[in-house]
Design a protein around this motif. Structure first.
Motif, PDB file in Angstrom:
ATOM      1  N   GLU A   1     -25.286  40.422  31.291  1.00 56.65           N
ATOM      2  CA  GLU A   1     -25.921  40.929  30.062  1.00 56.65           C
ATOM      3  C   GLU A   1     -25.373  40.252  28.808  1.00 56.65           C
ATOM      4  OE1 GLU A   1     -28.396  43.268  29.956  1.00 56.65           O
ATOM      5  OE2 GLU A   1     -28.425  43.096  32.133  1.00 56.65           O
ATOM      6  N   THR A   2     -24.047  40.279  28.664  1.00 54.04           N
ATOM      7  CA  THR A   2     -23.458  39.776  27.423  1.00 54.04           C
ATOM      8  C   THR A   2     -23.011  38.326  27.557  1.00 54.04           C
ATOM      9  OG1 THR A   2     -21.627  41.133  28.180  1.00 54.04           O
ATOM     10  CG2 THR A   2     -22.620  41.748  26.082  1.00 54.04           C
ATOM     11  N   PRO A   3     -23.321  37.510  26.539  1.00 55.78           N
ATOM     12  CA  PRO A   3     -22.876  36.120  26.575  1.00 55.78           C
ATOM     13  C   PRO A   3     -21.351  36.035  26.457  1.00 55.78           C
ATOM     14  CG  PRO A   3     -24.325  36.549  24.671  1.00 55.78           C
ATOM     15  CD  PRO A   3     -24.050  37.858  25.327  1.00 55.78           C
ATOM     16  N   SER A   4     -20.735  35.130  27.160  1.00 52.35           N
ATOM     17  CA  SER A   4     -19.292  34.930  27.060  1.00 52.35           C
ATOM     18  C   SER A   4     -18.954  34.249  25.740  1.00 52.35           C
ATOM     19  CB  SER A   4     -18.812  34.058  28.216  1.00 52.35           C
ATOM     20  OG  SER A   4     -19.327  32.750  28.059  1.00 52.35           O
ATOM     21  N   ASP A   5     -17.672  34.275  25.380  1.00 52.32           N
ATOM     22  CA  ASP A   5     -17.236  33.609  24.146  1.00 52.32           C
ATOM     23  C   ASP A   5     -17.542  32.114  24.197  1.00 52.32           C
ATOM     24  OD1 ASP A   5     -16.368  35.984  23.179  1.00 52.32           O
ATOM     25  OD2 ASP A   5     -14.253  35.657  23.665  1.00 52.32           O
TER      26      ASP A   5
END
Ligand SMILES: [Zn+2]
Length: 162
Positions: A138-142
């Motif tokens: 779901e969330t993009p990595s840094d």
């Protein structure tokens, strides 16, 4: 300047806009744009959409792209060279590239002493770790956000100069 949409422009008003200096026009357009769009919000949307956007390799959208690393090594007698590259890829393209890198290492890594013998298993293991690394879908990595920021500013720079 009014911030409502107008449809009752007179020829004289249009002529005045047409004849005004370019920088005035740019300023008015930017001001108008900012009244209706939050410039920061747009960038965040674009950064998030890169996660669900098309994979740069196969072009398939919605496949949760990520930054993936590939580890390679080749050796020849006393010379050994090992590299780590990273690309934005969907899971399927990412696994294929890691697999390809492992085959490359297995074929060309061993032929140098001593580092070929040390680095070949190390790089194969790194590819395996990368292949089976758990990633949040779901969330993009840094790393992905960082890559997206670099791409955004490159796009912007290209638009300004070109
Ligand atoms: Zn892909």
């Amino acid at each position: 300047m009014t911030d409502t949409v107008r449809h009752d422009w007179t020829r004289a008003e249009i002529r005045a806009i047409h004849d005004s200096p370019l920088l005035d026009l740019v300023y008015r357009a930017a001001t108008m744009h900012r009244q209706h769009h939050d410039a920061r919000e747009m960038q965040v949307c674009k950064l998030i959409s890169i996660k669900t956007g098309a994979c740069p390799k196969c072009g398939i959208s919605g496949s949760s792209v990520e930054v993936r690393n590939y580890y390679q090594v080749w050796s020849f007698i006393v010379m050994t060279k090992w590299t780590t590259r990273s690309h934005i890829r969907c899971p399927s393209c990412g696994r294929k590239a890691n697999l390809g890198s492992m085959v490359f290492c297995a074929a060309f890594g061993w032929w140098g002493f001593p580092w070929g013998l040390v680095m070949t298993p190390a790089q194969i293991l790194s590819n395996l770790t990368e292949m089976f690394k758990r990633r949040d879908s779901e969330t993009p990595s840094d790393e992905l956000l960082q890559a997206a920021r670099i791409r955004l500013s490159a796009e912007r720079a290209g638009r300004v100069s070109g």
